[in-house]
Enzyme design. Structure first.
Site, PDB file in Angstrom:
ATOM      1  CB  SER A 124      65.555 149.716  -1.981  1.00 27.09           C
ATOM      2  OG  SER A 124      65.812 148.856  -3.108  1.00 27.09           O
ATOM      3  CB  CYS A 146      60.713 145.170 -11.950  1.00 26.33           C
ATOM      4  SG  CYS A 146      61.529 146.698 -11.723  1.00 26.33           S
ATOM      5  CB  CYS A 195      59.834 146.140   5.076  1.00 26.63           C
ATOM      6  SG  CYS A 195      60.140 146.055   2.961  1.00 26.63           S
ATOM      7  CB  CYS A 217      55.534 149.665  -8.290  1.00 25.53           C
ATOM      8  SG  CYS A 217      57.086 150.477  -8.842  1.00 25.53           S
ATOM      9  CB  CYS A 267      58.813 142.906  -8.708  1.00 28.92           C
ATOM     10  SG  CYS A 267      58.104 144.305  -7.405  1.00 28.92           S
ATOM     11  CD  GLU A 302      50.498 142.684   1.013  1.00 25.76           C
ATOM     12  OE1 GLU A 302      49.912 141.743   1.682  1.00 25.76           O
ATOM     13  OE2 GLU A 302      51.559 142.456   0.604  1.00 25.76           O
ATOM     14  CB  CYS A 320      62.667 141.280  -1.639  1.00 25.74           C
ATOM     15  SG  CYS A 320      63.737 141.697  -0.296  1.00 25.74           S
TER      16      CYS A 320
HETATM   17  N1  SAH Z   1      61.112 149.884  -5.790  1.00 26.15           N
HETATM   18  C1  SAH Z   1      62.553 149.885  -4.951  1.00 26.15           C
HETATM   19  C2  SAH Z   1      62.075 149.143  -3.597  1.00 26.15           C
HETATM   20  C3  SAH Z   1      61.028 148.227  -3.517  1.00 26.15           C
HETATM   21  S1  SAH Z   1      61.431 146.740  -4.053  1.00 26.15           S
HETATM   22  C4  SAH Z   1      63.280 148.954  -5.697  1.00 26.15           C
HETATM   23  O1  SAH Z   1      63.087 148.264  -6.919  1.00 26.15           O
HETATM   24  O2  SAH Z   1      64.453 148.773  -5.485  1.00 26.15           O
HETATM   25  C5  SAH Z   1      62.685 146.036  -2.934  1.00 26.15           C
HETATM   26  C6  SAH Z   1      63.626 144.888  -3.391  1.00 26.15           C
HETATM   27  O3  SAH Z   1      63.037 143.935  -3.842  1.00 26.15           O
HETATM   28  C7  SAH Z   1      63.953 145.595  -4.673  1.00 26.15           C
HETATM   29  O4  SAH Z   1      65.823 145.398  -4.749  1.00 26.15           O
HETATM   30  C8  SAH Z   1      63.596 144.587  -5.721  1.00 26.15           C
HETATM   31  O5  SAH Z   1      64.521 144.513  -6.887  1.00 26.15           O
HETATM   32  C9  SAH Z   1      63.627 143.412  -4.878  1.00 26.15           C
HETATM   33  N2  SAH Z   1      62.617 142.156  -5.721  1.00 26.15           N
HETATM   34  C10 SAH Z   1      61.769 142.538  -6.344  1.00 26.15           C
HETATM   35  N3  SAH Z   1      61.027 141.518  -6.729  1.00 26.15           N
HETATM   36  C11 SAH Z   1      61.542 140.393  -6.174  1.00 26.15           C
HETATM   37  C12 SAH Z   1      61.657 139.078  -5.978  1.00 26.15           C
HETATM   38  N4  SAH Z   1      60.841 138.347  -6.963  1.00 26.15           N
HETATM   39  N5  SAH Z   1      62.658 138.241  -5.439  1.00 26.15           N
HETATM   40  C13 SAH Z   1      63.735 139.017  -4.843  1.00 26.15           C
HETATM   41  N6  SAH Z   1      63.611 140.212  -4.755  1.00 26.15           N
HETATM   42  C14 SAH Z   1      62.848 140.965  -5.365  1.00 26.15           C
HETATM   43 FE1  SF4 Z   2      58.722 148.760  -8.446  1.00 27.44          FE
HETATM   44 FE2  SF4 Z   2      60.728 147.982  -7.176  1.00 27.44          FE
HETATM   45 FE3  SF4 Z   2      59.182 146.183  -7.793  1.00 27.44          FE
HETATM   46 FE4  SF4 Z   2      60.413 147.041  -9.858  1.00 27.44          FE
HETATM   47  S1  SF4 Z   2      60.922 146.085  -7.771  1.00 27.44           S
HETATM   48  S2  SF4 Z   2      58.225 146.932  -9.826  1.00 27.44           S
HETATM   49  S3  SF4 Z   2      60.609 149.430  -8.863  1.00 27.44           S
HETATM   50  S4  SF4 Z   2      58.443 147.773  -6.366  1.00 27.44           S
END
Ligand code: SAH
Ligand code: SF4
Length: 358
Positions: A198, A120, A109, A116, A123, A96, A340
């Protein structure tokens, strides 16, 4: 369907293309013409390349695929300012990409991986695991798709954030090659300072990025100011805990004099407390930093709730009083799961938002 056999034209550097032209007994300027066609004129099929001889156009068609991705669906947020496109890549894997309009900015974006591996907790991309890395050309092609689309409205891409699906530093070489292609003065010439990577905090890659002195902005997904909480949310924190991560980031700011953005998704009663805000201030003291707060976006696999506006403001105030610039970001495109951490390659759930099925 795009061909899976031929190499993708967008995976080539200008040097690769020059070598290809030479192998076809053509001068180097032909490669530059092709490059300009791809990235300045945004041509997307061999027939478009009218400045080059027909013979070479045929060789292009026989040598390369020009169709790295096919749009499956585009969702548009209720305010019309955020679009999310689900793409199918040549092997059927889906990713996406999000386009956001904010004032004069047209920000994309972009995804660097399908899924991934970092896992996390909060996410959606992490919840699906890693399918595969994207190639440089597949990363660039997401930009080209929206660049063409914007051009039809007389607009241009102004900013790119590598914050879509995936961890860009886990696919370092392809991401950097994509940046070099987008940045190339003979092509799109998108300024490195208009791009932001990021990362979840992969320390060896942060060090490499520092050594390479790249002008691209750096954002660190921090989300917690102590190791116990951060490890619970972000598994890689066990490998590179906060002290190690912060040391690498300090080396980066010392070497580049560039401000680093710290991302923080506020989760109610977990990391939105005054105590966390105070710890964050201590962690970032004296550093060239900016804190970006965002209320958690909901995802299917995580029970945590978003913080309230009031608590977000209070958190921000503590960080500011600690001398660190802080902003609470708008939640964009949440109604179409384009916020995000909400990207995942499943079919759209809110079919009422489907505007077009390109
Ligand atoms: N993998 C990289 C970039 C992609 S994620 C990273 O983790 O930085 C992009 C951003 O979205 C990151 O800052 C991540 O921590 C944040 N993110 C992930 N899940 C989220 C959520 N459920 N709500 C708000 N931000 C989130
Ligand atoms: Fe991957 Fe970034 Fe999502 Fe963490 S927040 S699982 S590093 S995409």
């Amino acid at each position: 369907m795009p061909s899976t056999e031929l190499p993708l034209i967008y995976d080539l550097t200008l040097e690769d293309l020059t070598a290809w032209a030479r192998a076809h007994e053509e001068p180097a300027y032909r490669a530059r013409q092709i490059w300009e066609g791809l990235y300045r004129h945004l041509w997307d099929k061999p027939e478009d390349f009218s400045p080059i001889p027909a013979r070479l156009r045929q060789a292009l068609a026989a040598s390369f695929s020009f169709r790295p991705l096919e749009p499956v669906t585009t969702l548009v947020s209720t305010d019309g300012e955020t679009h999310k496109t689900l793409f199918r890549l040549a092997d059927g894997v889906q990713v996406e990409t999000v386009r956001m309009r904010y004032m004069r900015r047209r920000t994309l974006c972009i995804s660097t991986q399908a899924g991934c591996a970092m896992g996390c907790a909060f996410c959606a991309t992490g919840q699906m695991g890693l399918q595969r890395n994207l190639s440089a050309g597949e990363i660039v092609a997401q930009v080209l798709y929206y660049a063409r689309w914007l051009r039809q409205q007389g607009e241009r891409v102004t900013n790119i954030v590598f914050m879509g699906m995936g961890e860009p530093f886990h696919n370092y070489d392809a991401t950097m090659q994509a940046i070099d292609t987008l940045n190339h003065p003979r092509g799109m010439a998108l300024g490195a300072r208009r791009m932001t990577i990021s990362t979840v905090g992969l320390v060896p890659q942060i060090r490499r990025f520092t050594r390479e002195r790249r002008q691209v902005n750096l954002a660190i997904s921090l989300h917690a100011a102590d190791d116990e909480l951060r490890s619970a949310l972000i598994p890689v924190n066990r490998r590179w805990p906060l002290a190690v991560l912060m040391e690498a980031v300090r080396e980066y700011t010392a070497a580049t004099h560039r401000r680093v953005t710290f991302e923080w998704a506020l989760i109610r009663d977990r990391n939105d407390t005054p105590a966390q805000a105070q710890r964050l201030v201590r962690l970032l003291r004296g550093m060239l930093a900016h804190v970006n707060l965002i209320p958690l976006n909901p995802t299917p696999g995580f029970a945590g709730q978003a913080t309230s506006r009031r608590r977000a403001r209070a958190f921000c105030e503590i960080v500011r009083r600690g001398g660190i610039p802080c902003t609470v970001r708008l939640r964009r495109g949440v109604d179409i799961q384009a916020g995000c951490g909400q990207l995942a390659s499943r079919p759209p759930e809110r079919l009422d938002f489907v505007l077009q099925s390109d």
